[in-house]
Design a protein around this motif. Structure first.
Motif, PDB file in Angstrom:
ATOM      1  N   SER A  17       0.864  -1.184   0.000  1.00 33.32           N
ATOM      2  CA  SER A  17       0.000   0.000   0.000  1.00 33.32           C
ATOM      3  C   SER A  17       0.892   1.222   0.000  1.00 33.32           C
ATOM      4  N   SER A  77      -3.776  -1.295   4.569  1.00 33.38           N
ATOM      5  CA  SER A  77      -3.857  -0.139   3.669  1.00 33.38           C
ATOM      6  C   SER A  77      -3.475   1.107   4.447  1.00 33.38           C
ATOM      7  N   SER A  79      -2.814   5.255   4.757  1.00 31.19           N
ATOM      8  CA  SER A  79      -3.341   6.522   4.219  1.00 31.19           C
ATOM      9  C   SER A  79      -2.892   7.672   5.109  1.00 31.19           C
ATOM     10  N   ALA A 130      -9.686  -0.660   2.837  1.00 23.65           N
ATOM     11  CA  ALA A 130      -8.929   0.573   2.605  1.00 23.65           C
ATOM     12  C   ALA A 130      -9.756   1.733   3.134  1.00 23.65           C
ATOM     13  N   LYS A 187      -8.953   0.244  -3.847  1.00 28.89           N
ATOM     14  CA  LYS A 187      -8.381   1.533  -3.463  1.00 28.89           C
ATOM     15  C   LYS A 187      -9.112   2.615  -4.260  1.00 28.89           C
ATOM     16  N   GLU A 247      -1.704   0.153  -6.108  1.00 30.47           N
ATOM     17  CA  GLU A 247      -2.160   1.453  -5.618  1.00 30.47           C
ATOM     18  C   GLU A 247      -1.434   2.543  -6.386  1.00 30.47           C
TER      19      GLU A 247
END
Length: 534
Positions: A17, A77, A79, A130, A187, A247
């Motif tokens: 990720s 995942s 972020s 995600a 994603k 991704e």
């Protein structure tokens, strides 16, 4: 430009990720039953990567004891919401059943090497979740699984809004897409007024690929691109196989790149096998006139060499220590963190003392430390000092895939040659030996036994050359082989009848099946690798 050579993170680094935060790129990868949980790597240029820590505390209670091989933490995942890092991941406790018996968790941190918050459970439709941060709102993506008899185990992609503070669902769950082929690993990103849904398609083996769908509205409906963005399912001659689970990320200069998993297969008489597991690669992406992402080199096959932007004045790589002395990365342990109760670095400076516990087929409490193999040619060695007094006590060097596929060269006890077991160990009789054991789905077999001098340190080693492995020890300063050449390719994702998702390791272990008190000291562990190969 700088030339990145794939895989950029080599050896067991699947489901990458990828995100960018300011001038750094970060990747989180799956850890399955292994600790440290959710390894994190970072790079300034997408070509050179360094270990950056891990999500400590990702497993509530700190233990994955009892989970099957290749269960545990799947597809985290990563972020960034502008202030904090977020990670969402699933702990899977059943493999190969209709019920995955899973829970999905979220944790956050101010920096990847800072303290991560205690994991909080969120809606757990399926694995490969995600998070999507958009206009101050938080959305959870997932695949849904229909466990009912006759139901589809991969039954589409769903989206649920979460309350940012409580992580509880807000409103209804939206079905974004269902597809005739298996899709997972969703994603989301926004570009030019389109919401793009990047999907893993076809499963995670040689049929793997990446498919993209898009919509003008976040909640759909989504239109699938006619062409795959990435796959190798149509050509077994492509050097990077199993390409999928991707991704997209944008550079500061507006260029686009793709992270994805891949594998470098050995071509054996039994077919393609990938002992190194699935690894992390990057590809350059361009957008076509219709607004779909395409590989910059054309087609959908991954490139081994990829041009990435050159970064000047980049900080030197510094691998943080997030373990206890010599037990830090790249050491890994099974189903729980290594701790001083069984892996002690302070009892004897420069040595690791392992207290033997359960055997190599245990899903619970193994005393095992190992490091990932990163190339098809490797050599490992270690010096061990121990005094086993029963066949229930052993310590040595191993090449490892999981509890059914491993090769061990152990210092242990055996009866006098030619004698059956008649309790000789209780009378002080017997021999100190090296025992070479090969295990696969057909069971374990003792391949060779060599008597050695008791009570003295002994250096053990193994050489891996493609699909072959050979064990040895030092006698009078010279290498002496133990047993024949063994089939190393069985230590791969592609051997056997069960789902297998990790990769090959080399390491040390100790066992004491009776008292859990026998100890062995190890020093000078060394793993060297041949030239980097495609």
């Amino acid at each position: 430009m700088t030339l990145a050579r794939n895989p950029v993170i080599r050896g067991f680094a699947p489901d990458p990720s990828l995100i960018r935060v300011d001038d750094w790129y970060y990747v989180a990868t799956s850890s399955f039953e292994w600790f440290p949980t959710i390894p994190l790597h970072r790079s300034r240029d997408l070509a050179t990567w360094e270990y950056a820590g891990h999500v400590r505390g990702a497993v509530p209670g700190g233990s994955l004891a009892g989970v099957p091989d290749s269960a545990g933490i799947w597809a985290p995942s990563l972020s960034w919401d502008g202030e904090r890092f977020w990670v969402v991941y699933t702990i899977v406790r059943s493999v190969g059943t209709r019920y995955f018996d899973l829970d999905t968790y979220v944790s956050t941190a101010s920096a990847v090497d800072a303290e991560w918050t205690a994991p909080r459970r969120v809606a757990s439709h399926g694995f490969d979740p995600a998070l999507f941060h958009h206009e101050g709102r938080l959305w959870l993506l997932n695949m849904q699984s229909d466990h009912r008899p006759g139901g589809k185990r991969f039954d589409g992609i769903v989206l649920t809004e979460l309350d940012r503070a409580t992580l509880r669902p807000l409103g209804r769950t939206h079905l974004l897409l269902q597809h005739g082929k298996l899709v997972e690993g969703p994603k989301l990103l926004v570009r030019d007024g389109w919401f793009y849904l990047v999907l893993a398609e076809g499963g995670t083996g040689f049929e793997h690929g990446v498919r993209v769908a898009r919509s003008r509205a976040l909640t759909g409906p989504y239109e699938l691109d006619d062409l795959p963005l990435l796959t190798t399912r149509d050509d077994p001659k492509v050097p990077l196989q199993k390409a999928g689970h991707a991704e997209l990320v944008e550079t500061p200069d507006g260029e686009w790149f793709l992270s994805h998993l891949t594998a470098r297969p050995l071509h054996t008489e039994q077919g393609m096998r990938c002992p190194l597991g699935r690894e992390t690669a990057v590809q350059a992406v361009a957008w076509d006139d219709d607004g779909w992402p395409r590989l910059r080199q054309g087609g959908w096959h991954p490139a081994v060499e990829v041009e990435v932007p050159t970064v000047t004045g980049a900080a030197p790589a510094v691998t943080p220590s997030d373990g206890d002395g010599c037990l830090a990365w790249p050491w890994s342990s099974l189903r729980a963190e290594a701790d001083a109760s069984w892996a002690d670095t302070g009892a004897r400076p420069g040595w690791i003392r392992l207290r033997g516990r359960q055997g190599p087929e245990s899903l619970w409490d193994q005393s095992l430390l190992a490091q990932r193999l990163t190339e098809h040619r490797a050599e490992v060695e270690v010096t061990v000092e121990a005094n086993p007094r029963s066949f229930t006590e052993a310590a040595g060097l191993l090449l490892w895939y999981n509890t059914t596929s491993y090769l061990t060269l152990d210092l242990t006890w055996a009866e006098p040659e030619g004698e059956p077991q008649r309790g000789q160990q209780w009378r002080g009789g017997g021999r100190t030996v090296l025992s070479l054991v090969e295990s696969d789905e057909e069971g374990a077999r003792q391949v060779a036994v060599v008597e050695v001098e008791p009570g003295r340190p002994i250096t053990l080693g193994a050489t891996v050359d493609g699909a072959e492995a050979r064990f040895w020890y030092l006698r009078d300063g010279r290498r002496t082989h133990v047993g024949p050449v063994l089939d190393f390719s069985r230590l791969s994702d592609d051997y056997g009848s069960k789902l297998r998702f990790t990769g090959a390791f080399a390491g040390i272990h100790a066992q004491d099946l009776v008292n859990a008190a026998f100890t062995a000291d190890f020093s000078g562990f060394r793993a060297t690798f041949g030239p980097a190969e495609v």
